[in-house]
Scaffold this motif. Sequence first.
Motif, short mmCIF file in Angstrom:
data_model
loop_
_atom_site.label_atom_id
_atom_site.label_comp_id
_atom_site.label_asym_id
_atom_site.label_seq_id
_atom_site.Cartn_x
_atom_site.Cartn_y
_atom_site.Cartn_z
N UNK A 87 0.83 -1.20 0.00
CA UNK A 87 0.00 0.00 0.00
C UNK A 87 0.87 1.26 0.00
N UNK A 88 0.32 2.33 -0.55
CA UNK A 88 0.99 3.63 -0.48
C UNK A 88 0.72 4.23 0.89
N UNK A 149 -7.52 6.09 -13.82
CA UNK A 149 -6.66 5.46 -14.82
C UNK A 149 -5.49 4.73 -14.14
N UNK A 150 -4.91 5.37 -13.14
CA UNK A 150 -3.83 4.72 -12.39
C UNK A 150 -4.33 3.53 -11.59
N UNK A 154 -3.41 -1.15 -12.02
CA UNK A 154 -2.74 -1.98 -11.00
C UNK A 154 -2.70 -3.46 -11.38
N UNK A 155 -3.69 -3.92 -12.17
CA UNK A 155 -3.69 -5.33 -12.56
C UNK A 155 -2.53 -5.67 -13.49
N UNK A 156 -1.91 -4.65 -14.09
CA UNK A 156 -0.76 -4.88 -14.97
C UNK A 156 0.58 -4.66 -14.26
N UNK A 157 0.53 -4.47 -12.97
CA UNK A 157 1.74 -4.20 -12.20
C UNK A 157 2.48 -5.51 -11.92
N UNK A 229 -2.07 6.32 -7.27
CA UNK A 229 -3.16 5.36 -7.43
C UNK A 229 -2.65 4.03 -7.98
N UNK A 230 -1.69 4.09 -8.87
CA UNK A 230 -1.15 2.87 -9.48
C UNK A 230 -0.39 2.01 -8.46
#
Length: 280
Positions: A87-88, A149-150, A154-157, A229-230
């Motif tokens: 988490x951020x 958008x960010x 996250x699913x592509x992180x 957000x990403x």
Amino acid sequence: MHDNDSTPNLPVPRDAVSGYLRSEVATRARLAVRIEQLHAMADAVMDRQVIGPRGHVLTISEVQQRAHWAAEKVDMDEVRGSRRHFRVSRSAKLLSLGLVVVVDFPIMLWLASSVFNVDWSDPLGLPLAISFVISVLATGGAAAALYHLGHDQRENKDDRRQLTWSKMSAGAKISLVAAIALVLLIAVVMFVRVYSEGVLSGLDGLAALLAVLAAFVMLISAGLVFWTAFLDGSLDRDDLERYSQIVLTHENLKRTFVDEADNLEAQYKRLLYSGEDLVT
């Protein structure tokens, strides 16, 4: 004078004892029914149906199992060194929000007020109101768009919390390009506006520097919203938190039923013992 001042134990009338016992029996019967109801309600909690994170219907027992699976997946990923679920920090989120409020909005308000010719010697009026509304919509809309958008990216992180272009779907690539275009558009608009204002003031060289600085600040601010957000967790982490919250809510409800049943059982036992003492 009496030889013994103590009050003698008077016999209790049989009718009074019978009436009291009948009342005690009725009270115990009501308590027994309520206790049974509470235990049944507590047992039924885990069979309740709720809506899951993706709109599917699940029982609380199934939610609990999915929470266990999600927790195992997150734990296993972190054990092998993955950072994608991290988490951020709250401070980073506050910094991102603060830049939008303290930097983006005032600059956007200045830009809008220039377009609508707000007279700052007497600013109150329709031009200032229009400038304020447009600034709020532009700043809030851009920040919300970049955040979503960010968030969707996250699913592509990967495990290093980075994006791999070759592994992204076509939709994800389009979304990323849209985010980059929006960030660049914000920076370019700010550069053109500041540079134009500086040229009109006759300070061409200084205008270019100020325009670059303003564009860079807006670029960083907009990019930070997207990047925050990403980096903030993952879909698996979201599922774990949502499942856990549902389970916790219903476990607290079950505990409430059980605690009430325990209190009534204690009251039931006191009435039972008191009735036996009276009979004897």
